[in-house]
Design a protein around this motif. Structure first.
Motif, PDB file in Angstrom:
ATOM      1  N   ILE A 108       0.839  -1.203   0.000  1.00  0.00           N
ATOM      2  CA  ILE A 108       0.000   0.000   0.000  1.00  0.00           C
ATOM      3  C   ILE A 108       0.873   1.251   0.000  1.00  0.00           C
ATOM      4  N   ALA A 109       1.965   1.229   0.747  1.00  0.00           N
ATOM      5  CA  ALA A 109       2.883   2.382   0.759  1.00  0.00           C
ATOM      6  C   ALA A 109       3.493   2.604  -0.621  1.00  0.00           C
ATOM      7  N   MET A 110       3.840   1.522  -1.315  1.00  0.00           N
ATOM      8  CA  MET A 110       4.397   1.646  -2.665  1.00  0.00           C
ATOM      9  C   MET A 110       3.364   2.228  -3.638  1.00  0.00           C
ATOM     10  N   ARG A 111       2.112   1.811  -3.497  1.00  0.00           N
ATOM     11  CA  ARG A 111       1.043   2.367  -4.342  1.00  0.00           C
ATOM     12  C   ARG A 111       0.907   3.871  -4.098  1.00  0.00           C
ATOM     13  N   LYS A 112       0.987   4.257  -2.852  1.00  0.00           N
ATOM     14  CA  LYS A 112       0.868   5.661  -2.496  1.00  0.00           C
ATOM     15  C   LYS A 112       2.001   6.466  -3.119  1.00  0.00           C
ATOM     16  N   VAL A 113       3.223   5.949  -3.037  1.00  0.00           N
ATOM     17  CA  VAL A 113       4.374   6.634  -3.621  1.00  0.00           C
ATOM     18  C   VAL A 113       4.204   6.761  -5.123  1.00  0.00           C
ATOM     19  N   ARG A 114       3.768   5.690  -5.775  1.00  0.00           N
ATOM     20  CA  ARG A 114       3.555   5.738  -7.240  1.00  0.00           C
ATOM     21  C   ARG A 114       2.506   6.773  -7.615  1.00  0.00           C
ATOM     22  N   LEU A 115       1.433   6.824  -6.836  1.00  0.00           N
ATOM     23  CA  LEU A 115       0.377   7.805  -7.131  1.00  0.00           C
ATOM     24  C   LEU A 115       0.869   9.229  -6.939  1.00  0.00           C
ATOM     25  N   GLN A 116       1.709   9.442  -5.947  1.00  0.00           N
ATOM     26  CA  GLN A 116       2.217  10.792  -5.678  1.00  0.00           C
ATOM     27  C   GLN A 116       3.223  11.243  -6.725  1.00  0.00           C
ATOM     28  N   THR A 117       3.874  10.306  -7.393  1.00  0.00           N
ATOM     29  CA  THR A 117       4.877  10.674  -8.390  1.00  0.00           C
ATOM     30  C   THR A 117       4.305  10.782  -9.805  1.00  0.00           C
ATOM     31  N   LEU A 118       3.015  10.470  -9.958  1.00  0.00           N
ATOM     32  CA  LEU A 118       2.393  10.633 -11.277  1.00  0.00           C
ATOM     33  C   LEU A 118       2.272  12.110 -11.614  1.00  0.00           C
ATOM     34  N   PRO A 119       2.508  12.447 -12.878  1.00  0.00           N
ATOM     35  CA  PRO A 119       2.341  13.849 -13.259  1.00  0.00           C
ATOM     36  C   PRO A 119       0.864  14.259 -13.167  1.00  0.00           C
ATOM     37  N   PRO A 120       0.592  15.508 -12.817  1.00  0.00           N
ATOM     38  CA  PRO A 120      -0.802  15.969 -12.712  1.00  0.00           C
ATOM     39  C   PRO A 120      -1.473  15.927 -14.083  1.00  0.00           C
ATOM     40  N   GLN A 121      -2.740  15.629 -14.080  1.00  0.00           N
ATOM     41  CA  GLN A 121      -3.488  15.545 -15.352  1.00  0.00           C
ATOM     42  C   GLN A 121      -4.389  16.745 -15.520  1.00  0.00           C
TER      43      GLN A 121
END
Length: 121
Positions: A108-121
């Protein structure tokens, strides 16, 4: 009189075999492997988080969560009873559940990090 000690011995042996320690408890026949349980627990907690963040009233949120749980079980081809029997078995074996939840939290922590590093849409 001779029957009394035999009866007591039979009762005592039945009690001793029925009171197994958790580490001796036999796993259920349909026990889910740890890897599958981890995947499902991650999905279950992500769904719970989604429902909590939805802003729905309690009854609607519960209905949504129940539907998401049914969908998850269907996708993994696992019955509700199999999932909960497996969960109870792993819960009795504290080390197993602790190890599994360590992986769940990391996932879950890894998912959170991935979501935070996605560029804004």
């Amino acid at each position: 009189m001779k029957k009394l000690p035999i009866c007591l011995a039979l009762i005592l042996s039945a009690l001793l075999t029925s009171c197994q320690r958790p580490e001796e408890a036999a796993p259920p026949a349909n026990l889910l492997p740890k890897e599958k349980m981890v995947q499902m627990l991650v999905e279950l907690h992500v769904n719970e988080s989604r429902v909590q963040g939805s802003g729905l009233r309690a009854d609607s949120a519960q209905a949504l969560f129940n539907q998401l749980q049914k969908d998850m079980l269907w996708r993994h081809d696992v019955s509700d009873s199999t999932f909960w029997q497996s969960y109870r078995y792993y819960a009795v074996h504290d080390k197993d559940l602790d190890e599994m939840y360590g992986i769940v939290l990391d996932s879950i922590a890894m998912r959170k990090v991935r979501l935070q590093t996605l560029p804004p849409q």
